[in-house]
Design an enzyme around this catalytic site. Structure first.
Site, PDB file in Angstrom:
ATOM      1  N   TYR A   1     -28.335   8.654   5.711  1.00 39.77           N
ATOM      2  CA  TYR A   1     -28.556   7.510   6.597  1.00 39.77           C
ATOM      3  C   TYR A   1     -27.623   7.547   7.804  1.00 39.77           C
ATOM      4  O   TYR A   1     -26.617   8.253   7.804  1.00 39.77           O
ATOM      5  CB  TYR A   1     -28.424   6.180   5.864  1.00 39.77           C
ATOM      6  CG  TYR A   1     -27.130   5.919   5.112  1.00 39.77           C
ATOM      7  CD1 TYR A   1     -25.991   5.430   5.761  1.00 39.77           C
ATOM      8  CD2 TYR A   1     -27.066   6.093   3.722  1.00 39.77           C
ATOM      9  CE1 TYR A   1     -24.831   5.139   5.049  1.00 39.77           C
ATOM     10  CE2 TYR A   1     -25.914   5.812   3.008  1.00 39.77           C
ATOM     11  CZ  TYR A   1     -24.796   5.331   3.682  1.00 39.77           C
ATOM     12  OH  TYR A   1     -23.645   5.045   2.974  1.00 39.77           O
TER      13      TYR A   1
ATOM     14  N   ARG B   1     -17.118   3.924   6.351  1.00 40.15           N
ATOM     15  CA  ARG B   1     -16.101   3.257   5.532  1.00 40.15           C
ATOM     16  C   ARG B   1     -14.896   2.848   6.368  1.00 40.15           C
ATOM     17  O   ARG B   1     -14.296   1.799   6.132  1.00 40.15           O
ATOM     18  CB  ARG B   1     -15.658   4.166   4.383  1.00 40.15           C
ATOM     19  CG  ARG B   1     -16.714   4.416   3.338  1.00 40.15           C
ATOM     20  CD  ARG B   1     -16.146   5.172   2.140  1.00 40.15           C
ATOM     21  NE  ARG B   1     -15.297   4.308   1.338  1.00 40.15           N
ATOM     22  CZ  ARG B   1     -15.706   3.604   0.288  1.00 40.15           C
ATOM     23  NH1 ARG B   1     -16.977   3.651  -0.082  1.00 40.15           N
ATOM     24  NH2 ARG B   1     -14.854   2.859  -0.401  1.00 40.15           N
TER      25      ARG B   1
ATOM     26  N   GLU C   1       0.846  -1.193   0.000  1.00 36.99           N
ATOM     27  CA  GLU C   1       0.000   0.000   0.000  1.00 36.99           C
ATOM     28  C   GLU C   1       0.881   1.242   0.000  1.00 36.99           C
ATOM     29  O   GLU C   1       1.822   1.349   0.784  1.00 36.99           O
ATOM     30  CB  GLU C   1      -0.912  -0.010   1.233  1.00 36.99           C
ATOM     31  CG  GLU C   1      -1.583   1.292   1.574  1.00 36.99           C
ATOM     32  CD  GLU C   1      -2.487   1.824   0.477  1.00 36.99           C
ATOM     33  OE1 GLU C   1      -2.442   3.046   0.213  1.00 36.99           O
ATOM     34  OE2 GLU C   1      -3.234   1.020  -0.133  1.00 36.99           O
TER      35      GLU C   1
END
Length: 380
Positions: free
Chosen positions: A213, A107, A33
């Site tokens: 939401y 997330r 990464e």
């Protein structure tokens, strides 16, 4: 036979899901990464039934149920009157139908859950890929910006819409800017001062919409994301800030519930919405693309991350028991199995009509990546 060695490029949702799946398939996985640390971006995510069925196999369902919100429905309403266009009911009845829950989360929480399913010693941060070359013996050599080099049997590139590997294999493809932008943010529900909002609602306007939401089971955090016209804006970064006053003005004629949420939010991010056509090919030799690197899509069906998570499960099935010489065929089988589905979702999402009117969602939510038949391939 020695373990197959696979380098996964990118530690987003798709990369971590791939590592979780391949590790359990007996593959030697290393994840690279480019970021030096993980950031908890202020964004929500819908975790559909189809994605949950995959992650259940990795033991993640309990933690996701604890961290995410369990909504009554995804309700679709007229922007001004609040009249219901289509109420997609979730809850226990839908869980019984599709075999898993539908959850709304942050997330960052989903990313953390996926990271917990991957051995810590296989994750390498600060590794930006700058060179990739396939050898005659089918091995793949990788070079990183920090000077490190490594060689593996195969590479899975889950490095997003700006994939370095995709550009290296197939050239640069410019995105199709839609002349639309999105605002998004997560903020404490306490800023609503007790005002109650729906569990999950998409408010459909003539040329724009907003989805709102909760992302925590105690309703302590609220998320929203919009789509609206703004020709000429081409910043695709998720970290760019927007002007909350401009946002409020853009939705000034929406329902009072929408206006109340926008008045309460302290700040927003803004990015350009882009669209890309399905790629002709996903792989070359012992290198394949996965997730947004090969099938990026607009967010209108809330299926982008789910498609990458499904990819990971199917890829692990294709690579189980395969040696280096069999990788290229396995990658072709992976693409042949997945491409019809991802292309259909990609092109369906483009229309921004999902659940706007009564919809049969079985083809999306009923999919089971662990049991979907793998495409039979003719010998290469």
């Amino acid at each position: 036979m020695s373990k197959l060695s696979v380098a996964v490029i990118g530690a987003g949702m798709g990369g971590l899901a791939t590592a979780a799946a391949l590790t359990r398939a007996g593959v030697d996985v290393q994840v690279y990464e480019q970021a030096t640390r993980f950031a908890r971006l202020g964004a929500g995510i819908q975790i559909g039934f189809n994605a949950m069925k995959v992650m259940r196999a990795w033991g993640l369902e309990p933690v996701l149920r604890r961290e995410a919100f369990y909504p009554r429905s995804w309700n679709n309403k007229e922007f001004d009157t609040g009249a219901v266009r289509f109420d997609m009911v979730f809850g226990q009845s839908a869980e019984d139908r599709y075999g898993a829950p539908y959850l709304l989360g942050h997330r960052g929480d989903l990313h953390s859950a996926l990271a917990s399913a991957v051995p810590a010693d296989v994750l390498h941060l600060d590794h930006k890929l700058v060179g990739i070359a396939q050898r005659a013996d089918r091995g793949v050599d990788l070079t990183f910006a920090n000077g490190r080099k490594t060689s593996v049997d195969a590479v899975v590139a889950s490095d997003g819409v700006h994939s370095f590997v995709k550009e290296t294999l197939f050239g640069r493809v410019e995105p199709n800017f839609t002349d639309r932008i999105a605002y998004r943010t997560v903020f404490p529900a306490s800023l609503l001062n007790g005002y109650e909002i729906d569990d999950c609602t998409k408010w459909w306007g003539p040329d724009r919409h907003i989805v709102i939401y909760y992302v925590k089971p105690d309703r302590s955090e609220v998320y929203f994301v919009t789509s609206q016209p703004e020709p000429g804006f081409t910043v695709e970064s998720w970290s760019a800030m927007g002007d909350v006053r401009e946002l409020r003005a853009a939705f000034a004629n929406f329902h009072p519930q929408v206006r109340r949420v926008l008045e309460a939010c302290p700040s927003v991010h803004k990015w350009a919405l882009v669209d890309r056509d399905p790629l002709s090919y996903w792989s070359e030799g012992n290198v394949t693309l996965l997730g947004d690197a090969c099938h990026p899509m607009t967010p209108y069906m809330a299926q982008g991350a789910a498609m990458a998570i499904e990819d990971a499960a199917v890829l692990s099935r294709c690579l189980t028991g395969v040696d280096r010489d069999g990788v290229a065929d396995a990658f072709r089988r992976f693409e042949a199995t997945r491409k019809p589905r991802t292309s259909r979702v990609q092109l369906s999402s483009r229309t921004n009509t999902w659940l706007k009117n009564p919809t049969d969602p079985d083809w999306v939510y009923g999919y089971d990546a662990w049991n979907e038949p793998l495409t039979e391939m003719a010998p290469a």
